[in-house]
Design an enzyme around this catalytic site. Structure first.
Site, PDB file in Angstrom:
ATOM      1  N   ARG A  14      22.368   7.109   8.052  1.00 21.08           N
ATOM      2  CA  ARG A  14      21.123   6.762   8.748  1.00 21.08           C
ATOM      3  C   ARG A  14      21.156   5.316   9.235  1.00 21.08           C
ATOM      4  NH1 ARG A  14      15.753   8.470   5.830  1.00 21.08           N
ATOM      5  NH2 ARG A  14      15.112   7.579   7.814  1.00 21.08           N
ATOM      6  N   CYS A  18       8.924   8.096   0.003  1.00 21.50           N
ATOM      7  CA  CYS A  18      10.365   8.380   0.040  1.00 21.50           C
ATOM      8  C   CYS A  18      10.955   7.857  -1.265  1.00 21.50           C
ATOM      9  CB  CYS A  18      11.010   7.701   1.259  1.00 21.50           C
ATOM     10  SG  CYS A  18      11.058   5.929   1.098  1.00 21.50           S
ATOM     11  N   LYS A  37      19.185  -1.085  13.834  1.00 23.22           N
ATOM     12  CA  LYS A  37      18.432   0.181  13.704  1.00 23.22           C
ATOM     13  C   LYS A  37      16.936  -0.084  13.777  1.00 23.22           C
ATOM     14  CE  LYS A  37      17.705   1.983   9.467  1.00 23.22           C
ATOM     15  NZ  LYS A  37      16.301   2.312   9.153  1.00 23.22           N
ATOM     16  N   ASN A  38      16.465  -1.075  13.040  1.00 19.40           N
ATOM     17  CA  ASN A  38      15.014  -1.290  12.923  1.00 19.40           C
ATOM     18  C   ASN A  38      14.402  -2.035  14.094  1.00 19.40           C
ATOM     19  OD1 ASN A  38      15.165   0.162  10.600  1.00 19.40           O
ATOM     20  ND2 ASN A  38      14.983  -1.595   9.222  1.00 19.40           N
ATOM     21  N   ASP A  87      15.920  -5.200   2.212  1.00 20.81           N
ATOM     22  CA  ASP A  87      17.002  -4.299   2.622  1.00 20.81           C
ATOM     23  C   ASP A  87      18.380  -4.814   2.233  1.00 20.81           C
ATOM     24  OD1 ASP A  87      15.439  -3.204   5.740  1.00 20.81           O
ATOM     25  OD2 ASP A  87      15.071  -2.705   3.641  1.00 20.81           O
ATOM     26  N   ARG A 101      10.491   8.874   8.662  1.00 17.63           N
ATOM     27  CA  ARG A 101       9.111   8.437   8.542  1.00 17.63           C
ATOM     28  C   ARG A 101       8.737   7.403   9.605  1.00 17.63           C
ATOM     29  NH1 ARG A 101       7.499   4.721   6.077  1.00 17.63           N
ATOM     30  NH2 ARG A 101       5.796   5.852   5.103  1.00 17.63           N
ATOM     31  N   ARG A 130       5.013   4.316   0.316  1.00 20.01           N
ATOM     32  CA  ARG A 130       5.030   4.040   1.749  1.00 20.01           C
ATOM     33  C   ARG A 130       3.718   4.416   2.466  1.00 20.01           C
ATOM     34  NH1 ARG A 130      10.536   3.692   3.140  1.00 20.01           N
ATOM     35  NH2 ARG A 130       9.894   2.385   4.894  1.00 20.01           N
TER      36      ARG A 130
HETATM   37  C1  EPZ Z   1      10.287  -1.478   7.548  1.00 17.39           C
HETATM   38  O1  EPZ Z   1       9.663  -0.432   6.835  1.00 17.39           O
HETATM   39  C2  EPZ Z   1      11.753  -1.111   7.639  1.00 17.39           C
HETATM   40  N1  EPZ Z   1      11.904   0.149   8.360  1.00 17.39           N
HETATM   41  C3  EPZ Z   1      12.333  -0.981   6.225  1.00 17.39           C
HETATM   42  O2  EPZ Z   1      13.726  -0.730   6.357  1.00 17.39           O
HETATM   43  C4  EPZ Z   1      12.142  -2.307   5.501  1.00 17.39           C
HETATM   44  O3  EPZ Z   1      12.609  -2.184   4.180  1.00 17.39           O
HETATM   45  C5  EPZ Z   1      10.651  -2.678   5.488  1.00 17.39           C
HETATM   46  O4  EPZ Z   1      10.151  -2.726   6.842  1.00 17.39           O
HETATM   47  C6  EPZ Z   1      10.400  -4.045   4.845  1.00 17.39           C
HETATM   48  O5  EPZ Z   1      11.110  -5.030   5.532  1.00 17.39           O
HETATM   49  C7  EPZ Z   1      11.817   0.138   9.710  1.00 17.39           C
HETATM   50  O6  EPZ Z   1      11.596  -0.891  10.341  1.00 17.39           O
HETATM   51  C8  EPZ Z   1      12.011   1.456  10.395  1.00 17.39           C
HETATM   52  P1  EPZ Z   1       6.419  -2.232   5.520  1.00 17.39           P
HETATM   53  P2  EPZ Z   1       8.051  -0.355   6.795  1.00 17.39           P
HETATM   54  O7  EPZ Z   1       5.311  -1.511   6.169  1.00 17.39           O
HETATM   55  O8  EPZ Z   1       7.471  -0.913   8.010  1.00 17.39           O
HETATM   56  C9  EPZ Z   1       3.188  -1.626   2.137  1.00 17.39           C
HETATM   57  C10 EPZ Z   1      15.748   0.310   5.892  1.00 17.39           C
HETATM   58  O9  EPZ Z   1      16.409   0.329   4.848  1.00 17.39           O
HETATM   59  N2  EPZ Z   1       2.372  -0.993   3.182  1.00 17.39           N
HETATM   60  O10 EPZ Z   1       6.760  -3.598   5.987  1.00 17.39           O
HETATM   61  O11 EPZ Z   1       7.690   1.040   6.409  1.00 17.39           O
HETATM   62  C11 EPZ Z   1       4.421  -0.826   1.785  1.00 17.39           C
HETATM   63  O12 EPZ Z   1       4.119   0.149   0.803  1.00 17.39           O
HETATM   64  C12 EPZ Z   1      14.248   0.498   5.819  1.00 17.39           C
HETATM   65  O13 EPZ Z   1      16.203   0.101   7.044  1.00 17.39           O
HETATM   66  C13 EPZ Z   1       1.062  -0.622   2.873  1.00 17.39           C
HETATM   67  O14 EPZ Z   1       0.607  -0.777   1.747  1.00 17.39           O
HETATM   68  O15 EPZ Z   1       7.720  -1.325   5.592  1.00 17.39           O
HETATM   69  C14 EPZ Z   1       5.362  -1.874   1.267  1.00 17.39           C
HETATM   70  O16 EPZ Z   1       5.066  -2.128  -0.086  1.00 17.39           O
HETATM   71  C15 EPZ Z   1      13.795   0.822   4.417  1.00 17.39           C
HETATM   72  N3  EPZ Z   1       0.303  -0.051   3.848  1.00 17.39           N
HETATM   73  C16 EPZ Z   1       5.017  -3.116   2.086  1.00 17.39           C
HETATM   74  O17 EPZ Z   1       3.734  -2.856   2.662  1.00 17.39           O
HETATM   75  C17 EPZ Z   1       0.784   0.142   5.120  1.00 17.39           C
HETATM   76  O18 EPZ Z   1       0.023   0.659   5.970  1.00 17.39           O
HETATM   77  C18 EPZ Z   1       5.970  -3.416   3.230  1.00 17.39           C
HETATM   78  O19 EPZ Z   1       6.152  -2.222   3.943  1.00 17.39           O
HETATM   79  C19 EPZ Z   1       2.098  -0.249   5.407  1.00 17.39           C
HETATM   80  C20 EPZ Z   1       2.874  -0.819   4.430  1.00 17.39           C
END
Ligand code: EPZ
Length: 437
Positions: free
Chosen positions: A398, A117, A22-23, A306, A93, A122
């Protein structure tokens, strides 16, 4: 609303084919916006988030063709709408991933600000700061991110946090920017590498994907390409844990085992016998109860967030005590309360939970709150005695393609029913009835 009803306590045995990731699929499909020629993506999983992504691309003006054996062709030559509206962003999102490509190719993008969420706030500050460094003007107006750029230019970007979609958004934008972009402290997840492979196939000049430094040389345009998605390592890990918590023998097929090493390491610590093939992984518990493990979620190649809910559930029925620390998201323990409802012995202190394993969980009526929490409740239902009813299972659709069919093939007694809208207090009564009081 739909529920899953599971009659647990049976060992799962057999082979399960793992779907495309998916990702990786979401960003690869969205990468089509960077080119005026068609992008064909195969091994696409049949998931709600993929359907939402194709709907979004269609609304932007792309043509989407579903071909047989889970292949999709997206042609973005006629894209003329640059707005991802409230409705679609609230649904998914990850829609924020259109920001970079639209800005890079058309110089304009309007994306509704994605909110938090169930698992956390996020934020997307890193996406926006990176695009500004590449020359974008970004304003927030009536809840929408309004981004414009005459022509993005290369930049040296240091990400404070190794954001997965942040890295993906900036990498895509950099493919059409003028000059060279370096992203430091980039995310190294396999899904980032798969997107880079797709972009390189489209003609992008990218080095270092999979390391913390990615270098992108901007191109004038990208060309048509066919990309085959990697397997979903989280789906694979989830089915392996299903084997571990039911004392069964489960093999996952069509996978890249190298993307799952941290999870395999923990399953071996739990006492599972693991045999790794070229594109398959076999887990055997031979009736054994797993041993508790200690886990700390960190960015790849560490243990993935995850898989946190799933391995926490394994600790619930393990021998001994295990601790789970979640370092990525601030609210990713909503499955804990539901697991306690089923008889788990869990205590929480900040970002760490301590789980004292119990021999058996008892079926109950529980509520899914987010994608991976739902998966942990399914695993709990499979391991528990008697019947478990899981409400609000749209969350699970999802990220898991045909979950009840795949589990049934492994011997699970699981079925999907429509909720009759019974109110919560009656559900409590039902739960007492279901779990034998
Ligand atoms: C991706 O989300 C995945 N989703 C998530 O999978 C996964 O849990 C996550 O990466 C971590 O591996 C997709 O790829 C569609 P991040 P993402 O930005 O990119 C902070 C699932 O279950 N952050 O790596 O949104 C954030 O708050 C989903 O399949 C900022 O502070 O996650 C978090 O604490 C859930 N500012 C950390 O970084 C930003 O601009 C990591 O988030 C962006 C992120």
């Amino acid at each position: 609303m739909e529920n899953l009803i599971i009659s647990g306590g049976l060992p799962l045995n057999g082979n399960v084919r793992i779907s495309g990731a998916k990702n990786a699929g979401l960003p690869c499909l969205i990468a089509s916006l960077l080119s005026s020629e068609p992008l064909r993506v195969s091994n696409i999983p049949h998931l709600q988030d993929v359907t939402t992504t194709l709907d979004l691309l269609g609304r932007l003006g792309a043509t989407v063709e579903l071909q047989e054996n889970m292949t999709v062709v997206v042609d973005s030559r006629n894209v003329a709408n640059f707005r991802a509206n409230y409705e679609i962003v609230q649904t998914m999102r990850a829609s924020i991933l259109v920001l970079g490509p639209l800005l890079a190719r058309f110089g304009h993008a309007e994306v509704y600000m994605p909110g938090g969420c169930a698992i956390g706030s996020r934020p997307i500050n890193l996406h926006l700061e990176g695009l500004k460094a590449m020359g974008a003007d970004i304003e927030l107006e009536a809840g929408y991110i309004k981004a414009t750029a005459s022509k993005l230019h290369g930049a040296h970007i240091f990400m404070d946090i190794s954001s997965v979609t942040g890295t993906e958004n900036l990498m895509m934008a950099a493919c059409l920017a003028k000059g060279t972009t370096v992203i430091d402290n980039a995310a190294m997840e396999p899904e980032v590498v798969d997107l880079a492979d797709c972009l390189i196939g489209m003609g992008a000049k990218i080095e270092g994907a999979g390391s913390s430094r990615i270098k992108i040389e901007g191109s004038d345009s990208l060309q048509e390409h066919t990309h085959h998605l990697i397997a979903d390592r989280i789906e694979a890990g989830t089915y392996l844990v299903a084997g571990a918590v039911t004392g069964g023998n489960v093999s996952v097929l069509d996978v890249q085992p190298e993307n799952l090493l941290s999870v395999l390491d923990k399953l071996q610590d739990a006492g599972a016998d693991i045999i790794v093939g070229q594109n398959d992984i076999q887990l055997s518990m031979n009736g054994k109860r797993p041993k508790a493990v200690n886990v700390r979620t960190v960015p790849y190649p560490g243990f993935p967030t995850d898989m946190q809910a799933q391995i926490l559930m394994m600790n619930c029925i393990a021998t001994g005590t295990g601790s789970i620390t979640e370092t990525i998201f601030e609210n990713r323990f909503q499955h804990v309360q539901e697991l306690i409802r089923m008889g788990s012995d869990i205590s929480t202190s900040g970002s760490t939970v301590t789980v004292n394993g119990v021999p058996k969980l008892k079926g109950a009526r529980v509520t899914a709150t987010d994608l991976r929490a739902s998966a942990s409740l399914v695993l709990a239902g499979l391991a528990a005695e008697s019947q478990t009813i899981i409400e609000r299972i749209h969350h699970i659709d999802r990220g898991y393609h045909c979950i009840e069919e795949k589990l049934a093939l492994l011997g699970a007694q699981i079925r999907r029913v429509h909720d009759n809208g019974t109110s919560r207090e009656h559900l409590e009564t039902d739960a007492e009835h279901v779990s034998g009081g």
